[in-house]
Scaffold this motif. Sequence first.
Motif, PDB file in Angstrom:
ATOM      1  N   GLU A 141       0.826  -1.203   0.000  1.00  0.00           N
ATOM      2  CA  GLU A 141       0.000   0.000   0.000  1.00  0.00           C
ATOM      3  C   GLU A 141       0.860   1.253   0.000  1.00  0.00           C
ATOM      4  N   LEU A 142       1.883   1.264   0.819  1.00  0.00           N
ATOM      5  CA  LEU A 142       2.788   2.401   0.848  1.00  0.00           C
ATOM      6  C   LEU A 142       3.492   2.553  -0.499  1.00  0.00           C
ATOM      7  N   GLY A 143       3.987   1.435  -1.036  1.00  0.00           N
ATOM      8  CA  GLY A 143       4.675   1.483  -2.320  1.00  0.00           C
ATOM      9  C   GLY A 143       3.793   1.994  -3.437  1.00  0.00           C
ATOM     10  N   ARG A 144       2.513   1.560  -3.454  1.00  0.00           N
ATOM     11  CA  ARG A 144       1.580   1.993  -4.496  1.00  0.00           C
ATOM     12  C   ARG A 144       1.357   3.505  -4.421  1.00  0.00           C
ATOM     13  N   GLU A 145       1.211   4.009  -3.183  1.00  0.00           N
ATOM     14  CA  GLU A 145       0.956   5.431  -3.012  1.00  0.00           C
ATOM     15  C   GLU A 145       2.173   6.268  -3.380  1.00  0.00           C
ATOM     16  N   VAL A 146       3.340   5.832  -2.946  1.00  0.00           N
ATOM     17  CA  VAL A 146       4.557   6.592  -3.232  1.00  0.00           C
ATOM     18  C   VAL A 146       4.910   6.518  -4.710  1.00  0.00           C
ATOM     19  N   ALA A 147       4.711   5.358  -5.326  1.00  0.00           N
ATOM     20  CA  ALA A 147       5.029   5.218  -6.748  1.00  0.00           C
ATOM     21  C   ALA A 147       4.195   6.158  -7.602  1.00  0.00           C
ATOM     22  N   GLY A 148       3.034   6.596  -7.078  1.00  0.00           N
ATOM     23  CA  GLY A 148       2.219   7.556  -7.819  1.00  0.00           C
ATOM     24  C   GLY A 148       2.924   8.872  -8.050  1.00  0.00           C
ATOM     25  N   ARG A 149       4.022   9.094  -7.340  1.00  0.00           N
ATOM     26  CA  ARG A 149       4.837  10.305  -7.565  1.00  0.00           C
ATOM     27  C   ARG A 149       5.465  10.286  -8.957  1.00  0.00           C
ATOM     28  N   TRP A 150       5.600   9.071  -9.507  1.00  0.00           N
ATOM     29  CA  TRP A 150       6.199   8.922 -10.839  1.00  0.00           C
ATOM     30  C   TRP A 150       5.198   8.192 -11.741  1.00  0.00           C
ATOM     31  N   PRO A 151       4.115   8.867 -12.126  1.00  0.00           N
ATOM     32  CA  PRO A 151       3.068   8.194 -12.908  1.00  0.00           C
ATOM     33  C   PRO A 151       3.611   7.646 -14.228  1.00  0.00           C
TER      34      PRO A 151
END
Length: 364
Positions: A137-147
């Motif tokens: 969940e954390l990874g999914r949210e943070v990865a959104g920084r680099w769409p």
Amino acid sequence: MTVLGLRALGRATLARQWLLDPADVPVPGAVAHLGGIQAQEPQEPFVGLWSRLRAFDPAVLSELLVRRTVVRTHLMRRTVHLVTADDVLAWRARHTAMLRQRTLGPYRRALDGVDLDELAEAARAAMADGEPRTVRELGREVAGRWPGSGLEERAVGEMALALVPAVQQPPRGLWRTGGGARHVLLSAWLGREADPPAPDGSDPVGQALVRRYLAAFGPAAAADLRAWCGLAGLPGAVAALREELVTFRDERGRTLLDLPDAPRPDPDTPAPVRFLPAFDNAILGYDDRRRIIDDAHRGLSVAGERVVLVDGRVAATWRVEDGTVRVTPLGRLPRADRTAVGEQGRALAAFLSDGASERVRVDS
């Protein structure tokens, strides 16, 4: 220089790990003395403390986790440890570089091109709401920084937890309670940030780690200290303490360091049977583990096998099957040792079942 054989080193370890004589100390003091307890398997610390304390109540440890006196976090060797709140606040910054490097090992390709400072900033922002998150969940949210980057969620989440101090929130780690690992910021959970590094370039935290390690694991070599904490940069701390330490040699010729007044029992001191949990630091806390386990069985300690100590050495493995503690010897056990293993196994079965079972089976 005095040479200490394996039996002398083993008895010193058992004494300092409270595996010769159980200790009468409060649970927080026990966790602190041991320098934290390996805890990636959530229920294992309860067995580790039961084997070391005279009247251990597992409900006490659960309450300490809920009250935030002890926490579960990635620390030594980038493994999950149960440590006191005071220790994680003091030690976390000293471990960040190691956590980063050890996380990059398996995920370097997956994180290629990612600015890790930006990743850390994004992770702090994501976790600022105080909601617990799994790694993915954390990874999914943070990865959104680099769409559109296609970043692997697991890799991003693991690196975020290496860079940003966090803890695993209960019910993870409570007695007989399930639940996956969900993470919150250390600062939010404990109410303040982890201590920063010393501004003058000194290393008081490193020196404290050396002293604490020797108190619970010495006498030991610098390589053993590294194996316990995973930190490569402690030579300066060791050098700063050399005047207050005593030195020995082991049978391989390595220099061993120790605190002058720490216990070093006679090698012939009787050692009772002890049941250890998976990944116990009494074994994993050394580079040279022969003081407590034969090289031929070294793989057991990293495979997560629970082990039984007989006369101070790993002599069997154990597991629980249908309420029965089943012991599998690694070699022939004399009758007296089998009897002692059975007695201690029954006590363990009673502990694990709240007295509902005392069944134990010692295989041939």
